[in-house]
Motif scaffolding. Structure first.
Motif, mmCIF file in Angstrom:
data_model
loop_
_atom_site.group_PDB
_atom_site.id
_atom_site.type_symbol
_atom_site.label_atom_id
_atom_site.label_comp_id
_atom_site.label_asym_id
_atom_site.label_seq_id
_atom_site.Cartn_x
_atom_site.Cartn_y
_atom_site.Cartn_z
ATOM 1 N N GLU A 152 0.833 -1.211 0.000
ATOM 2 C CA GLU A 152 0.000 0.000 0.000
ATOM 3 C C GLU A 152 0.861 1.252 0.000
ATOM 4 O O GLU A 152 0.499 2.270 -0.576
ATOM 5 C CB GLU A 152 -0.904 0.017 1.234
ATOM 6 C CG GLU A 152 -2.106 -0.890 1.099
ATOM 7 C CD GLU A 152 -2.906 -0.977 2.388
ATOM 8 O OE1 GLU A 152 -2.748 -0.096 3.259
ATOM 9 O OE2 GLU A 152 -3.673 -1.944 2.525
ATOM 10 N N LEU A 153 2.008 1.176 0.655
ATOM 11 C CA LEU A 153 2.840 2.370 0.817
ATOM 12 C C LEU A 153 3.735 2.656 -0.384
ATOM 13 O O LEU A 153 4.062 3.813 -0.653
ATOM 14 C CB LEU A 153 3.738 2.198 2.055
ATOM 15 C CG LEU A 153 3.033 2.160 3.412
ATOM 16 C CD1 LEU A 153 4.010 1.734 4.497
ATOM 17 C CD2 LEU A 153 2.430 3.516 3.743
ATOM 18 N N ARG A 155 3.718 2.893 -3.563
ATOM 19 C CA ARG A 155 3.426 3.758 -4.705
ATOM 20 C C ARG A 155 3.694 5.230 -4.414
ATOM 21 O O ARG A 155 4.276 5.938 -5.201
ATOM 22 C CB ARG A 155 1.976 3.572 -5.142
ATOM 23 C CG ARG A 155 1.780 2.340 -5.987
ATOM 24 C CD ARG A 155 0.347 2.163 -6.380
ATOM 25 N NE ARG A 155 -0.477 1.912 -5.206
ATOM 26 C CZ ARG A 155 -1.800 1.930 -5.217
ATOM 27 N NH1 ARG A 155 -2.443 2.208 -6.330
ATOM 28 N NH2 ARG A 155 -2.470 1.682 -4.126
ATOM 29 N N TRP A 156 3.265 5.685 -3.226
ATOM 30 C CA TRP A 156 3.399 7.104 -2.892
ATOM 31 C C TRP A 156 4.385 7.357 -1.772
ATOM 32 O O TRP A 156 5.087 8.355 -1.770
ATOM 33 C CB TRP A 156 2.034 7.666 -2.468
ATOM 34 C CG TRP A 156 1.059 7.762 -3.587
ATOM 35 C CD1 TRP A 156 0.081 6.858 -3.905
ATOM 36 C CD2 TRP A 156 0.979 8.800 -4.556
ATOM 37 N NE1 TRP A 156 -0.605 7.276 -5.000
ATOM 38 C CE2 TRP A 156 -0.088 8.474 -5.429
ATOM 39 C CE3 TRP A 156 1.691 9.988 -4.774
ATOM 40 C CZ2 TRP A 156 -0.453 9.282 -6.502
ATOM 41 C CZ3 TRP A 156 1.323 10.793 -5.832
ATOM 42 C CH2 TRP A 156 0.264 10.430 -6.682
ATOM 43 N N HIS A 157 4.390 6.482 -0.799
ATOM 44 C CA HIS A 157 5.184 6.754 0.420
ATOM 45 C C HIS A 157 6.358 5.807 0.486
ATOM 46 O O HIS A 157 6.586 5.132 1.471
ATOM 47 C CB HIS A 157 4.302 6.602 1.654
ATOM 48 C CG HIS A 157 3.044 7.405 1.595
ATOM 49 N ND1 HIS A 157 3.062 8.778 1.611
ATOM 50 C CD2 HIS A 157 1.757 7.036 1.473
ATOM 51 C CE1 HIS A 157 1.809 9.224 1.515
ATOM 52 N NE2 HIS A 157 1.001 8.183 1.415
#
Ligand code: SF4
Ligand code: SF4
Lengths: 411, 363
Positions: A152-153, A155-157
């Motif tokens: 979940e993280l 891609r962006w974080h």
């Protein structure tokens, strides 16, 4: 059940592309050999053609030229029992023109690798025994423990998955690679072109993500893993091109069509399975027998799944985002705790009844993957394989063990 | 007759356990890339862990079998609880086996299966500013970890004191290296010295080294040893039992320890100090698993000349990949007779001895 059109199209494209690469090199174009775990996007942005080392190794292996290539490695004074897959391209230079697959790999002007393991750097350094070949190495840093689910993280974080220090190091190395390439090829790097490459890749992998999600949700499973593998992997070797992006979209469309039409690999699907580790997909007859005898279907491949979860990186700084894509890509597949948690999540979303785990003895953290799956209530069959000597894996033993495992799941 | 130094080298672990029982925190170190001076400056005792004698069956099941036995033996010791006296273990990424050991220990600790916490000191090895900056950031994290484990602060003054103590031990080791090069110390005795120096508190180590003295002149056939770092002293004993002398080596339990300089002066700001520590290791002798083949071949050639060796012997354990790659260029550039024993044969001391005989005949 016919082969996926996307798979056939990808394989045709690959042959045409390689023929045009050989022609360009014959005309004096410079080209690079890159290990799969090192960034290729900068080459793409600079218009420098490249071949991925592991892809070429798969061609050498498929054309039965691996043994002779390894002999060549030994003849040049290097070990033929270390990094066998990584070293096939090096050894394949010694194949005579007739024996060489696809006309042979032209001599690269540049080789690029990450210093993974103790010997990968040396495999690539060995190319420089020919002094006209240049070599660039990326450091390999170790995984940290992320502060949440990496899929979940990432891609962006991404800094929360890989840590700012690791990314800063690889970003600096990306800039050094650019200098190295500009010097060696006389070409100029333009940031806007890398940004475009990164956009195309995010689009391509988003399509893979949709494909993966479609397959995860479909009951029964609509496509064979042996079919999606080439349909995903060939476009992966062409990441950052419009062709790669369009091929991933075509695969998504084709799979969506099959799901809508209620297509099934096996109409009587009763058992859903997941294969973890190096695949044995070349022996398709074995899988057919499991389908016929038990209604057992393999529904998941790491190639599609890692394309879906492991590659997308959004961010304003393309050099950093690129670093964040590659800095930990192999950790996601092998290092605890990143890998075990991910396999559990994939097993759940795909609704599998059991996992067959091929444990190569040179893979770190394999025992923790099995443990995590079992703790999540998923049955696991471990098959042990020696990576140094794949011949020790007896396929009839494997089939026997798998039959017993699948029969056990059904009861 | 067994010397006091040899007895100490054979059982450093009990001596270190006594240190821990006395209340002083002890921090374990795996590999050559962790700067012990930082640990010592925290008030903890830095103990470099050597492969133990525990059976590795359980460790193999967890970590896999295709890993250098040096790492499996350390894992086996931790899993057996033999190192529970440690406040923590710092693992360096000096080779793939160490990285794998780290991941395994970290996961076992997270699961509550082993007592000591672990931390990876991720030092990488290219000669680049970006590499150095990464290493400095890693050492800064190690600094904080060590302070927490030792419950003690690191200061300029404590680093200076730790450096001075370690420098005394270095002085003794350097004297022994010159004895060795002039034929007055066996390779086995030199190995014992390095092991004691890396494991025991500096004052104890310096005393043992001082008291040990030199040995009688020996005209044994001088051999330079490359390949895998030995588990214990068995390989050295076998070679020297066959009438040869190991006059130098390039593994990380031997002469290369002395090439990683201690900081000359202790900088006041932490960043400069860590930079100096990181640079010291990068400038030290190249190790098989983290250097280019070219750098290794050059270093081997120079070390052969410095030690007066007349032959080059490589002993490479199963699953230790790097030395076999280095071999071609090492052999080509060595300028002395050269032979390699690899894989299972390297575990068979009779085969090692047989190769020493052929080297003697060839030189
Ligand atoms: S941006 Fe990514 S990490 Fe943040 S909440 Fe959304 S999905 Fe999760
Ligand atoms: S149940 Fe048997 S016949 Fe029907 S699709 Fe599956 S394998 Fe084919």
């Amino acid at each position: 059940m016919t082969r996926l059109e996307s798979a056939s199209a990808a394989l045709t494209h690959q042959r045409e592309w390689f023929a045009s690469l050989r022609a360009a090199v014959a005309d004096g174009e410079r080209f690079a050999l890159v290990n799969a775990d090192a960034p290729q996007e900068i080459l793409r942005a600079m218009g420098i053609p490249y071949v991925v080392n592991q892809w070429w190794a798969s061609i050498v292996t498929a054309k039965q030229a691996a043994a002779e290539s390894l002999e060549q490695v030994a003849r040049s004074g290097y070990p033929d029992d270390s990094r066998q897959y990584d070293v096939l391209a090096l050894g394949s230079r010694g194949l005579d023109a007739e024996g060489a697959p696809w006309g042979g790999l032209p001599k690269p002007d540049l080789v690029i690798a990450e210093l993974s393991g103790d010997a990968t750097g040396k495999v690539f350094e060995a190319w420089t025994d020919d002094p006209s070949i240049g070599y660039f190495a990326y450091e390999r840093t170790a995984a940290i423990t992320p502060d949440g689910p990496w899929w979940e993280l990432a891609r962006w974080h991404w800094d929360r998955v890989f840590g700012p220090e690791r990314i800063a190091l690889m970003a600096a190395e990306n800039r050094l690679l650019i200098e190295f390439l500009e010097e060696r090829t006389g070409r100029t790097f333009e940031l806007s072109r890398l940004e475009r490459v990164m956009r195309l890749i995010n689009e391509q992998e988003e399509y893979n993500r949709e494909t993966r999600d479609l397959i995860a949700a479909a009951r029964p499973t609509p496509v064979r893993v042996s079919d999606t593998i080439p349909a995903v992997m060939v476009p992966q070797w062409h990441r950052g091109s419009e062709w790669g992006r369009d091929a991933a979209r075509a695969l998504r469309d084709e799979v969506a069509g099959m799901v809508a039409a209620g297509g099934a690999v096996c109409e009587g699907e009763r058992t859903r399975l997941m294969w973890v580790g190096r695949g044995l997909w070349s022996d398709t007859s074995m899988y057919r027998r499991f389908e016929e005898e038990y209604g057992a279907v393999f529904v998941w491949s790491m190639y599609l799944a890692i394309a879906a979860d492991g590659y997308i990186r959004y961010g304003d700084d393309a050099i950093q985002a690129l670093a964040a894509r590659f800095v930990g890509i192999t950790d996601l597949l092998y290092a605890p705790p990143l890998a075990p948690e991910w396999y559990v999540k994939e097993a759940r979303t795909h609704g599998v009844d059991g996992v067959v785990h091929l444990v190569a003895d040179d893979v770190p953290g394999a025992s923790f993957i099995t443990l995590a799956l079992e703790e999540a209530g998923i049955a696991v069959l471990e098959i042990r394989a020696s990576n140094a000597d794949p011949r020790t894996l007896d396929l009839s033993d494997v089939e026997h063990a798998m039959s017993a495992f699948i029969a056990g799941l059904a009861t | 007759m067994t010397s006091e130094l040899e007895r100490a080298a054979r059982d450093v672990r009990s001596a270190v356990a006594i240190v821990a029982a006395s209340g002083r925190p002890v921090i374990g170190i795996v590999g050559r890339d962790v700067p012990a001076v930082l640990v010592a400056a925290s008030g903890a005792h830095p103990y470099r862990i050597a492969p133990g004698d525990e059976l590795t069956d359980e460790a193999d099941a967890v970590m896999g079998r295709a890993v250098d036995r040096a790492a499996s033996r350390v894992l086996a010791a931790v899993m057996a609880g033999s190192l529970d006296f440690l406040r923590g273990i710092l693992v360096s990424r000096d080779c793939e086996a160490s990285v794998r050991l780290f991941y395994t220990l970290q996961e076992l600790h997270r699961r509550g299966a082993i007592a000591p916490p672990v931390h990876l000191v991720d030092q990488v090895h290219q000669n680049r500013e970006s590499t150095l900056q990464y290493n400095v950031a890693q050492l800064a994290t190690m600094w904080e970890m060590v302070e927490a484990w030792a419950s003690g602060g690191i200061s300029t003054r404590s680093i200076e004191a730790a450096r001075n103590e370690l420098a005394d031990v270095r002085g003794e080791l350097e004297r022994r290296r010159s004895w060795r090069r002039s034929g007055r110390l066996s390779g086995t005795a030199a190995l014992h010295g390095y092991r004691v120096a890396a494991a025991l508190p500096p004052t104890d180590a310096a005393r043992l080294l001082r008291d040990a003295g030199s040995e009688a002149d020996d005209a044994g056939f001088p051999v330079f040893l490359t390949g895998s770092a030995p588990l214990g002293d068995e390989v050295y004993r076998a070679i020297e039992g066959a009438g040869a002398r190991v006059v130098g080596e390039d593994h990380d339990w031997g002469d290369p320890i002395l090439t990683d300089r201690l900081p000359a002066r202790i900088a006041r700001d932490r960043d400069s100090l860590l930079r100096e520590l990181a640079t010291a290791r990068l400038a030290g002798a190249p190790a098989a698993a983290s250097s280019t083949m070219a750098a290794r071949a050059k270093a081997t050639r120079e070390a052969i000349a410095a030690s007066g060796a007349r032959a080059l012997l490589s002993v490479v354990r199963p699953h230790d990949e790097a030395p076999a790659w280095d071999w071609r260029h090492q052999r080509e550039q060595a300028d002395v007779a050269a032979a390699m024993v690899r894989g299972e044969a390297a575990d068979d001391l009779e085969q090692v001895v047989a190769v020493v005989e052929t080297l003697r005949a060839a030189s």
